[in-house]
Design a protein around this motif. Sequence first.
Motif, PDB file in Angstrom:
ATOM      1  N   ASP A 368      64.489  53.201  66.347  1.00  0.00           N
ATOM      2  CA  ASP A 368      62.888  52.874  67.359  1.00  0.00           C
ATOM      3  C   ASP A 368      63.520  54.265  68.598  1.00  0.00           C
ATOM      4  O   ASP A 368      63.146  53.768  69.265  1.00  0.00           O
ATOM      5  CB  ASP A 368      63.700  51.854  68.461  1.00  0.00           C
ATOM      6  CG  ASP A 368      63.440  50.888  67.922  1.00  0.00           C
ATOM      7  OD1 ASP A 368      63.006  50.484  67.354  1.00  0.00           O
ATOM      8  OD2 ASP A 368      64.149  49.069  68.360  1.00  0.00           O
ATOM      9  N   GLY A 369      63.665  55.583  67.952  1.00  0.00           N
ATOM     10  CA  GLY A 369      64.449  57.082  68.923  1.00  0.00           C
ATOM     11  C   GLY A 369      64.646  57.195  69.297  1.00  0.00           C
ATOM     12  O   GLY A 369      64.562  57.967  70.146  1.00  0.00           O
ATOM     13  N   TYR A 370      66.733  56.819  69.496  1.00  0.00           N
ATOM     14  CA  TYR A 370      67.455  56.978  70.507  1.00  0.00           C
ATOM     15  C   TYR A 370      68.560  57.172  69.335  1.00  0.00           C
ATOM     16  O   TYR A 370      68.460  56.928  68.706  1.00  0.00           O
ATOM     17  CB  TYR A 370      67.447  55.689  70.732  1.00  0.00           C
ATOM     18  CG  TYR A 370      66.683  55.449  72.458  1.00  0.00           C
ATOM     19  CD1 TYR A 370      66.001  55.541  73.644  1.00  0.00           C
ATOM     20  CD2 TYR A 370      65.687  54.627  71.900  1.00  0.00           C
ATOM     21  CE1 TYR A 370      65.258  55.656  74.244  1.00  0.00           C
ATOM     22  CE2 TYR A 370      64.719  53.978  72.451  1.00  0.00           C
ATOM     23  CZ  TYR A 370      64.305  54.934  73.857  1.00  0.00           C
ATOM     24  OH  TYR A 370      62.998  54.099  74.532  1.00  0.00           O
ATOM     25  N   LEU A 371      69.384  58.798  69.973  1.00  0.00           N
ATOM     26  CA  LEU A 371      70.702  58.983  69.264  1.00  0.00           C
ATOM     27  C   LEU A 371      71.348  58.100  69.893  1.00  0.00           C
ATOM     28  O   LEU A 371      71.944  58.548  71.114  1.00  0.00           O
ATOM     29  CB  LEU A 371      70.186  59.996  69.154  1.00  0.00           C
ATOM     30  CG  LEU A 371      72.182  60.722  68.507  1.00  0.00           C
ATOM     31  CD1 LEU A 371      72.833  60.462  66.999  1.00  0.00           C
ATOM     32  CD2 LEU A 371      71.891  61.948  67.996  1.00  0.00           C
ATOM     33  N   VAL A 372      72.314  57.244  70.020  1.00  0.00           N
ATOM     34  CA  VAL A 372      73.364  56.959  70.309  1.00  0.00           C
ATOM     35  C   VAL A 372      74.259  56.672  69.670  1.00  0.00           C
ATOM     36  O   VAL A 372      74.821  56.108  68.644  1.00  0.00           O
ATOM     37  CB  VAL A 372      73.135  55.256  71.112  1.00  0.00           C
ATOM     38  CG1 VAL A 372      74.043  54.181  72.298  1.00  0.00           C
ATOM     39  CG2 VAL A 372      71.730  54.725  72.170  1.00  0.00           C
ATOM     40  N   PRO A 373      75.632  57.288  70.413  1.00  0.00           N
ATOM     41  CA  PRO A 373      76.659  57.383  69.627  1.00  0.00           C
ATOM     42  C   PRO A 373      77.944  56.173  69.239  1.00  0.00           C
ATOM     43  O   PRO A 373      77.252  55.105  70.375  1.00  0.00           O
ATOM     44  CB  PRO A 373      77.561  57.963  70.074  1.00  0.00           C
ATOM     45  CG  PRO A 373      76.789  59.084  70.982  1.00  0.00           C
ATOM     46  CD  PRO A 373      75.734  57.910  71.311  1.00  0.00           C
ATOM     47  N   VAL A 374      78.251  55.581  68.543  1.00  0.00           N
ATOM     48  CA  VAL A 374      79.457  54.347  68.547  1.00  0.00           C
ATOM     49  C   VAL A 374      80.292  54.399  67.830  1.00  0.00           C
ATOM     50  O   VAL A 374      80.563  55.862  66.982  1.00  0.00           O
ATOM     51  CB  VAL A 374      78.333  53.442  67.019  1.00  0.00           C
ATOM     52  CG1 VAL A 374      79.906  52.872  66.814  1.00  0.00           C
ATOM     53  CG2 VAL A 374      77.286  53.074  67.530  1.00  0.00           C
ATOM     54  N   HIS A 392      72.486  62.644  80.212  1.00  0.00           N
ATOM     55  CA  HIS A 392      72.029  64.147  79.821  1.00  0.00           C
ATOM     56  C   HIS A 392      70.711  64.295  81.045  1.00  0.00           C
ATOM     57  O   HIS A 392      70.361  63.546  81.407  1.00  0.00           O
ATOM     58  CB  HIS A 392      70.628  64.800  78.914  1.00  0.00           C
ATOM     59  CG  HIS A 392      71.266  65.795  78.772  1.00  0.00           C
ATOM     60  ND1 HIS A 392      70.042  66.937  79.587  1.00  0.00           N
ATOM     61  CD2 HIS A 392      72.054  66.628  77.131  1.00  0.00           C
ATOM     62  CE1 HIS A 392      70.640  68.312  78.400  1.00  0.00           C
ATOM     63  NE2 HIS A 392      71.192  68.477  78.182  1.00  0.00           N
ATOM     64  N   ALA A 393      71.221  65.965  81.714  1.00  0.00           N
ATOM     65  CA  ALA A 393      70.957  65.675  83.257  1.00  0.00           C
ATOM     66  C   ALA A 393      68.945  65.879  82.778  1.00  0.00           C
ATOM     67  O   ALA A 393      68.321  65.935  84.058  1.00  0.00           O
ATOM     68  CB  ALA A 393      71.322  67.378  83.925  1.00  0.00           C
ATOM     69  N   GLY A 394      68.389  65.876  81.584  1.00  0.00           N
ATOM     70  CA  GLY A 394      67.027  66.079  81.482  1.00  0.00           C
ATOM     71  C   GLY A 394      65.847  65.580  80.780  1.00  0.00           C
ATOM     72  O   GLY A 394      65.467  65.732  80.741  1.00  0.00           O
ATOM     73  N   HIS A 395      67.246  64.344  81.046  1.00  0.00           N
ATOM     74  CA  HIS A 395      66.530  62.713  80.263  1.00  0.00           C
ATOM     75  C   HIS A 395      65.659  62.528  81.512  1.00  0.00           C
ATOM     76  O   HIS A 395      66.190  62.544  82.528  1.00  0.00           O
ATOM     77  CB  HIS A 395      68.010  61.476  80.677  1.00  0.00           C
ATOM     78  CG  HIS A 395      68.341  61.547  79.038  1.00  0.00           C
ATOM     79  ND1 HIS A 395      69.496  61.359  79.073  1.00  0.00           N
ATOM     80  CD2 HIS A 395      67.767  61.966  77.430  1.00  0.00           C
ATOM     81  CE1 HIS A 395      70.155  61.312  77.757  1.00  0.00           C
ATOM     82  NE2 HIS A 395      68.403  62.115  76.958  1.00  0.00           N
ATOM     83  N   THR A 396      64.879  61.604  81.189  1.00  0.00           N
ATOM     84  CA  THR A 396      63.061  61.513  82.741  1.00  0.00           C
ATOM     85  C   THR A 396      63.451  59.781  82.581  1.00  0.00           C
ATOM     86  O   THR A 396      64.553  59.655  81.834  1.00  0.00           O
ATOM     87  CB  THR A 396      62.446  61.654  82.077  1.00  0.00           C
ATOM     88  OG1 THR A 396      61.605  60.992  80.849  1.00  0.00           O
ATOM     89  CG2 THR A 396      61.792  63.709  81.373  1.00  0.00           C
ATOM     90  N   GLU A 397      62.645  59.745  83.781  1.00  0.00           N
ATOM     91  CA  GLU A 397      63.107  58.160  84.205  1.00  0.00           C
ATOM     92  C   GLU A 397      62.337  57.308  82.841  1.00  0.00           C
ATOM     93  O   GLU A 397      62.794  56.075  83.143  1.00  0.00           O
ATOM     94  CB  GLU A 397      62.323  58.164  85.639  1.00  0.00           C
ATOM     95  CG  GLU A 397      63.315  58.267  86.276  1.00  0.00           C
ATOM     96  CD  GLU A 397      64.818  57.694  86.648  1.00  0.00           C
ATOM     97  OE1 GLU A 397      64.967  56.911  86.480  1.00  0.00           O
ATOM     98  OE2 GLU A 397      65.715  58.423  87.078  1.00  0.00           O
ATOM     99  N   GLY A 402      63.237  53.238  78.853  1.00  0.00           N
ATOM    100  CA  GLY A 402      62.704  52.576  77.894  1.00  0.00           C
ATOM    101  C   GLY A 402      64.251  52.632  77.397  1.00  0.00           C
ATOM    102  O   GLY A 402      64.522  51.438  76.066  1.00  0.00           O
ATOM    103  N   PHE A 403      65.688  53.136  76.947  1.00  0.00           N
ATOM    104  CA  PHE A 403      66.300  53.008  76.414  1.00  0.00           C
ATOM    105  C   PHE A 403      67.040  51.366  76.968  1.00  0.00           C
ATOM    106  O   PHE A 403      67.632  50.898  76.299  1.00  0.00           O
ATOM    107  CB  PHE A 403      67.568  53.870  76.770  1.00  0.00           C
ATOM    108  CG  PHE A 403      68.793  53.889  76.842  1.00  0.00           C
ATOM    109  CD1 PHE A 403      69.346  53.619  75.588  1.00  0.00           C
ATOM    110  CD2 PHE A 403      69.764  53.651  77.878  1.00  0.00           C
ATOM    111  CE1 PHE A 403      70.702  53.233  74.992  1.00  0.00           C
ATOM    112  CE2 PHE A 403      71.182  53.531  78.002  1.00  0.00           C
ATOM    113  CZ  PHE A 403      71.579  52.922  76.587  1.00  0.00           C
TER     114      PHE A 403
END
Length: 416
Positions: A368-374, A392-397, A402-403
């Motif tokens: 679905d377009g997200y890199l989430v560590p486990v 991340h400081a660069g993540h947009t609202e 979406g996440f």
Amino acid sequence: MTASRTTPAPPVDRLAPWGFAAFVEANTHDTAYRPPVVDGPVGPTIVRGGRELVNFASISFLDLERHFPVRRCFAEGALAHGLSTSGSRMTQGICRPHHVLEQTIARHTGKERAITFATGLLANIGFVHAMSSAAHFDAGIEVRNRDTVFVVDRDVHWSVWKGLEGLGYGRNVHAFRHNDVTDLTRVLGRVRARKTVVIAESLYSADGTMGPIVEILDACDRHGAVSMIDDANGFMVYGPENRPYAREAAAIRERADFVMVSLSKAVGLEGGAIAGPAAAVDAFELLSGTSMFTAAIQPPTAYAAERTIEVLAGTPVIVDDYLAHAARLRRQMHEAGTPTLPTESYMLSVPIGNDAVALQMREWFVEDGYLVPVFSYPAVARNQALLRLFPHAGHTEEQLDGFLRTLATYRQRLGL
């Protein structure tokens, strides 16, 4: 008379006794042992296999290029000082950028001196080796510290445990329960060694908790133990009174004997350092091994790291804004019914439990377009898996919304 022909013997797999092939075949999660290839720079997004993913895995989380031209600074350092040290510290000396960086780290950690290493892992291994070395160079030039006893939080980083390997668990190495000062006190009371070193972390990667630093240092004082705090995740993040963990950060600066720092987290580059008393750090040049017998940080990295540290110190709004950004995401997750482990740190850990379920969620996120560590076994106890997010400081609202929607969908699907 016809010469007889011999049939070539079948090839012998001399590595068969090691079981590597069977291990790989049995591992159903390819990325556990064959990392995907990344194209382009890593930031709030990452490109893998031609797909852009919103990235919650980056340990370089401050998006510093918005505030300071790090890459241009690196290029300036490369032009002025070259790309390589071209020799060891002992044979030809250290480059000017390393010298200035070490002075800067010592000043910002409140210690007399610092020594840099190519990675934080090598810093930790080198520290343990230096504190437990027996070496004889010439008449009167020797140390005999094989009797050092290490008492460590059981959740300290793998690099610390690697350094302790072979020292004798239960004899020269003891562990106390994670963040449990009562258990630390019990172990110190039982050990009663003349040379005791306590190692703990400021901020633990798996659960995002800050160690009870003040109480740990109090226990060290009562029992005459030397303290070393691995501040890899806290360096240049915590300290000012308006930020979380100000009391703990002040104690690390003012009371810890040694501090390890990493340059790959807030500073966003590569390398590590040990800061502490001048005489000990000078001795580490010879005794650590991981300084003397391997490459140092590249000169342009050291050059850029020193300037980045000064920018972070002189422009506190960079970290203040980031911590507010991370706290806002944590609050939104709680409001959406997604609990995180109770901590104020910028690391967000979401308990999942079942290892297979957590690994399945990781695959769904990528789809679905997200890199989430486990973090699953063996990084944490079996079936105590969790999602470990670095906002991340660069993540947009839009990316964060979406996440959150995606995570809520997965939790509903799995009945969590």
